[in-house]
Design a protein around this motif. Sequence first.
Motif, PDB file in Angstrom:
ATOM      1  N   SER A  25       0.820  -1.220   0.000  1.00 20.53           N
ATOM      2  CA  SER A  25       0.000   0.000   0.000  1.00 20.53           C
ATOM      3  C   SER A  25       0.854   1.271   0.000  1.00 20.53           C
ATOM      4  O   SER A  25       0.353   2.351  -0.321  1.00 20.53           O
ATOM      5  CB  SER A  25      -0.957   0.012   1.197  1.00 20.53           C
ATOM      6  OG  SER A  25      -0.250   0.181   2.408  1.00 20.53           O
ATOM      7  N   SER A  28       3.897   3.178  -5.272  1.00 16.04           N
ATOM      8  CA  SER A  28       3.326   4.259  -6.070  1.00 16.04           C
ATOM      9  C   SER A  28       3.725   4.127  -7.535  1.00 16.04           C
ATOM     10  O   SER A  28       4.716   3.478  -7.878  1.00 16.04           O
ATOM     11  CB  SER A  28       3.790   5.616  -5.537  1.00 16.04           C
ATOM     12  OG  SER A  28       5.193   5.745  -5.669  1.00 16.04           O
ATOM     13  N   SER A  67      -0.763   7.476  -9.104  1.00 15.17           N
ATOM     14  CA  SER A  67      -1.535   6.536  -8.297  1.00 15.17           C
ATOM     15  C   SER A  67      -2.019   7.192  -7.012  1.00 15.17           C
ATOM     16  O   SER A  67      -1.376   8.069  -6.451  1.00 15.17           O
ATOM     17  CB  SER A  67      -0.702   5.295  -7.974  1.00 15.17           C
ATOM     18  OG  SER A  67       0.428   5.636  -7.198  1.00 15.17           O
ATOM     19  N   THR A  68      -3.191   6.732  -6.575  1.00 16.76           N
ATOM     20  CA  THR A  68      -3.735   7.143  -5.284  1.00 16.76           C
ATOM     21  C   THR A  68      -3.827   5.948  -4.337  1.00 16.76           C
ATOM     22  O   THR A  68      -3.949   6.128  -3.129  1.00 16.76           O
ATOM     23  CB  THR A  68      -5.137   7.766  -5.437  1.00 16.76           C
ATOM     24  OG1 THR A  68      -5.988   6.840  -6.120  1.00 16.76           O
ATOM     25  CG2 THR A  68      -5.065   9.076  -6.207  1.00 16.76           C
ATOM     26  N   LYS A  69      -3.773   4.737  -4.922  1.00 13.49           N
ATOM     27  CA  LYS A  69      -3.858   3.530  -4.100  1.00 13.49           C
ATOM     28  C   LYS A  69      -3.234   2.369  -4.863  1.00 13.49           C
ATOM     29  O   LYS A  69      -3.450   2.218  -6.062  1.00 13.49           O
ATOM     30  CB  LYS A  69      -5.320   3.221  -3.772  1.00 13.49           C
ATOM     31  CG  LYS A  69      -5.518   1.996  -2.908  1.00 13.49           C
ATOM     32  CD  LYS A  69      -6.925   1.857  -2.331  1.00 13.49           C
ATOM     33  CE  LYS A  69      -7.988   1.673  -3.351  1.00 13.49           C
ATOM     34  NZ  LYS A  69      -9.304   1.311  -2.781  1.00 13.49           N
ATOM     35  N   GLU A  71      -2.840  -1.861  -4.347  1.00 16.26           N
ATOM     36  CA  GLU A  71      -3.295  -2.996  -3.545  1.00 16.26           C
ATOM     37  C   GLU A  71      -2.672  -4.285  -4.072  1.00 16.26           C
ATOM     38  O   GLU A  71      -2.490  -4.444  -5.277  1.00 16.26           O
ATOM     39  CB  GLU A  71      -4.811  -3.144  -3.641  1.00 16.26           C
ATOM     40  CG  GLU A  71      -5.591  -1.929  -3.198  1.00 16.26           C
ATOM     41  CD  GLU A  71      -7.044  -2.045  -3.582  1.00 16.26           C
ATOM     42  OE1 GLU A  71      -7.831  -2.525  -2.741  1.00 16.26           O
ATOM     43  OE2 GLU A  71      -7.387  -1.672  -4.723  1.00 16.26           O
ATOM     44  N   THR A  81      -4.855   2.141  -8.554  1.00 16.42           N
ATOM     45  CA  THR A  81      -5.904   3.130  -8.781  1.00 16.42           C
ATOM     46  C   THR A  81      -5.221   4.495  -8.764  1.00 16.42           C
ATOM     47  O   THR A  81      -4.308   4.725  -7.972  1.00 16.42           O
ATOM     48  CB  THR A  81      -6.967   3.072  -7.654  1.00 16.42           C
ATOM     49  OG1 THR A  81      -7.488   1.744  -7.605  1.00 16.42           O
ATOM     50  CG2 THR A  81      -8.093   4.052  -7.899  1.00 16.42           C
TER      51      THR A  81
END
Length: 92
Positions: A25, A28, A67-69, A71, A81
């Motif tokens: 997590s 990036s 990127s914001t997330k 996983e 994402t």
Amino acid sequence: GIYGIAHGQFDAVKGAIVIDKADVSKSSVKAELDVGSIHTAFDQRDSDLKGPDFFNAAEFPTISFESTKVEKVDDKTGKVTGNLTISGVSKE
């Protein structure tokens, strides 16, 4: 459209992928494409794509992704994402 299906590429691309194996997590992805470097092997199409009716390279010289997330899906796959910005408009 008048061009049908067209294939091409951006010749000037830069970016970075940072993978934190301990905590995915915290990974990036960033990318930036130079709109002026678009190349479809058809000069008129390239000129049109750089123009105000499409990417508007004069006002918005880059396309970017950030990127914001990130996983972990499984040991070999992840899901990223983020926000894609084209012609000054950002969407997830």
